[in-house]
Write a protein that holds these residues in place. Structure first.
Motif, short mmCIF file in Angstrom:
data_model
loop_
_atom_site.label_atom_id
_atom_site.label_comp_id
_atom_site.label_asym_id
_atom_site.label_seq_id
_atom_site.Cartn_x
_atom_site.Cartn_y
_atom_site.Cartn_z
N ALA A 42 -5.39 47.93 47.06
CA ALA A 42 -6.45 47.31 46.27
C ALA A 42 -7.68 48.21 46.23
O ALA A 42 -8.03 48.85 47.23
CB ALA A 42 -6.83 45.96 46.88
N CYS A 43 -8.32 48.25 45.06
CA CYS A 43 -9.58 48.98 44.99
C CYS A 43 -10.67 48.13 45.62
O CYS A 43 -10.82 46.95 45.30
CB CYS A 43 -9.94 49.28 43.53
N LEU A 44 -11.40 48.72 46.54
CA LEU A 44 -12.40 47.96 47.28
C LEU A 44 -13.82 48.16 46.75
O LEU A 44 -14.78 47.68 47.32
CB LEU A 44 -12.35 48.35 48.77
N HIS A 45 -13.93 48.88 45.66
CA HIS A 45 -15.24 49.06 45.05
C HIS A 45 -15.78 47.71 44.60
O HIS A 45 -15.04 46.91 44.01
CB HIS A 45 -15.11 50.02 43.85
N PRO A 46 -17.06 47.45 44.89
CA PRO A 46 -17.61 46.12 44.57
C PRO A 46 -17.36 45.69 43.12
O PRO A 46 -17.06 44.51 42.88
CB PRO A 46 -19.11 46.28 44.82
N ASP A 47 -17.49 46.63 42.19
CA ASP A 47 -17.25 46.28 40.78
C ASP A 47 -15.83 45.75 40.57
O ASP A 47 -15.60 44.78 39.85
CB ASP A 47 -17.45 47.50 39.87
N CYS A 48 -14.88 46.43 41.22
CA CYS A 48 -13.48 46.05 41.04
C CYS A 48 -13.16 44.76 41.79
O CYS A 48 -12.37 43.95 41.31
CB CYS A 48 -12.56 47.18 41.48
N LEU A 49 -13.79 44.56 42.95
CA LEU A 49 -13.58 43.30 43.67
C LEU A 49 -14.09 42.13 42.82
O LEU A 49 -13.50 41.06 42.79
CB LEU A 49 -14.30 43.33 45.03
N ASN A 83 -6.20 57.85 42.05
CA ASN A 83 -6.37 58.22 40.65
C ASN A 83 -7.39 57.29 39.96
O ASN A 83 -8.32 57.73 39.29
CB ASN A 83 -5.01 58.16 39.95
N HIS A 84 -7.21 56.00 40.19
CA HIS A 84 -8.13 55.00 39.62
C HIS A 84 -9.56 55.23 40.12
O HIS A 84 -10.51 55.23 39.34
CB HIS A 84 -7.66 53.59 39.99
N GLU A 85 -9.69 55.44 41.42
CA GLU A 85 -11.02 55.63 42.00
C GLU A 85 -11.71 56.84 41.39
O GLU A 85 -12.91 56.81 41.09
CB GLU A 85 -10.92 55.77 43.53
N PHE A 143 -8.12 41.44 40.63
CA PHE A 143 -6.79 41.92 40.22
C PHE A 143 -6.71 43.44 40.04
O PHE A 143 -5.82 43.94 39.37
CB PHE A 143 -6.32 41.25 38.92
N ILE A 144 -7.69 44.23 40.60
CA ILE A 144 -7.59 45.68 40.49
C ILE A 144 -6.86 46.17 41.74
O ILE A 144 -7.45 46.35 42.80
CB ILE A 144 -8.98 46.35 40.37
N VAL A 145 -5.55 46.34 41.58
CA VAL A 145 -4.69 46.65 42.72
C VAL A 145 -3.51 47.49 42.24
O VAL A 145 -3.09 47.35 41.09
CB VAL A 145 -4.24 45.34 43.42
#
Ligand SMILES: [Zn+2]
Ligand SMILES: [Zn+2]
Ligand SMILES: [Zn+2]
Ligand SMILES: [Zn+2]
Ligand SMILES: [Zn+2]
Ligand SMILES: [Zn+2]
Ligand SMILES: [Zn+2]
Length: 317
Positions: free
Chosen positions: A255-262, A277-279, A266-268
């Motif tokens: 899971a992306c732990l960036h606050p925006d993604c949290l 890559n996503h980060e 569902f950003i996982v």
């Protein structure tokens, strides 16, 4: 005035027995509106009008406040032209037709009217024919409980679309058996074999009438992991709510732990590489170990993402 009442039922030669398009039983009495579609039996039309609150013709979907009920006799079935439906009320006032005002049904046969009234009524079956009508379902259920120790299944009352008089009655013990299953329901409440109890939601502790209804509930009230679903399309695993799903995302996936993604939810990703890559693309750089640790710590402390308002700082434009 039916021409053939009491006489033999004339049939067009070679005609197959007409059946109700809803229940597929042979038609004895039909009910139809001004559209003239004489394809559904009186019981089905009454049930649709009262239990389903649906006044549409099953063939052409046209809604009608009044329907006429008469004996089904193939081509000889009494036909009322659309313009004469307005006259049904007057004919009932004159005593020529029987009327069920609740259903908006007019009958040329007294016994059928009585039968339908009985079917939709709230009489106690345990007390027998002479028993009085109860004013409400609540009153009937209270009477059944107190006088006879009998219960309706409330899941069936809601989900099984039949008249109350057709709902089954259970003792407390039978009801548990019926609801929870284990022992197959001997009375076969559903007219289908192998009923093994109502399915229940383990999160809400609530019963549902059938698989279709619980599926709808699980899909709308709870969460599934789209990554697991993609990997195993026929395994249905549910999570109580998004928090629980998010814990699963972090534990089993990337899971992306960036606050925006949290906040977006569902950003996982399935792999560490996809996440990196996503980060890189979305946030400018892959999160370092220290950053991940900090993000997790803040999150687990209960800092709800997005609730802190302005000035977080460090945002990537
Ligand atoms: Zn029918
Ligand atoms: Zn119609
Ligand atoms: Zn009774
Ligand atoms: Zn039930
Ligand atoms: Zn639930
Ligand atoms: Zn998963
Ligand atoms: Zn992200």
């Amino acid at each position: 005035a039916s021409r053939f009442r009491g006489g033999a039922r004339p049939r067009a030669p070679n005609s197959m027995e007409d059946c109700c398009v809803v229940c597929a039983e042979p038609l004895t009495f039909v009910a139809y509106g001004p559209c003239g579609h004489r394809d559904a039996c009186v019981e089905c039309v009454a049930r649709l009008r009262l239990v389903m609150e649906d006044k549409r013709c099953v063939i052409c979907q046209r809604e009608s406040d009044v329907v006429f009920v008469t004996r089904a006799m193939g081509d000889y079935t009494e036909t009322i032209p659309a313009e004469r439906f307005d006259g049904l009320r007057r004919r009932a006032d004159d005593g020529e037709l029987e009327r069920d005002a609740v259903l908006g049904m007019f009958f040329d046969d007294r016994a059928t009217c009585a039968k339908i009234r009985e079917l939709r009524g709230l009489r106690c079956r345990a007390c027998g024919d002479a028993s009085a009508e109860h004013g409400s379902l609540k009153a009937l259920r209270a009477h059944l409980r107190e006088a006879h120790g009998l219960h309706h299944c409330e899941v069936c009352l809601e989900g099984r679309k039949v008249f109350v008089s057709q709902q089954l009655l259970y003792t407390k013990q039978q009801l548990d058996k019926h609801k929870y299953g284990g022992v197959a329901d001997k009375d076969n409440a559903f007219g289908r074999d192998g009923f093994t109890g109502h399915p229940s939601c383990k999160f809400c502790k609530k019963f549902f009438y059938d698989e279709g209804q619980i599926f709808h509930h699980m899909q709308s009230a709870h969460e599934t992991c789209h990554l697991c679903r993609r990997a195993r399309p026929d395994a249905y695993v549910y999570y109580r709510d998004y928090d629980e799903l998010e814990r699963h995302h972090r534990k089993e996936h990337h899971a992306c732990l960036h606050p925006d993604c949290l906040a977006k939810k569902f950003i996982v990703f399935v792999s560490a590489n996809e996440l990196k890559n996503h980060e890189g693309v979305e946030h400018g750089h892959a999160m370092t170990k220290a950053e991940r640790k900090e993000a997790l710590r803040l999150n687990d402390l209960g800092f709800t993402v997005g609730a802190s308002g302005g000035g977080g700082g460090g945002g990537v434009p």
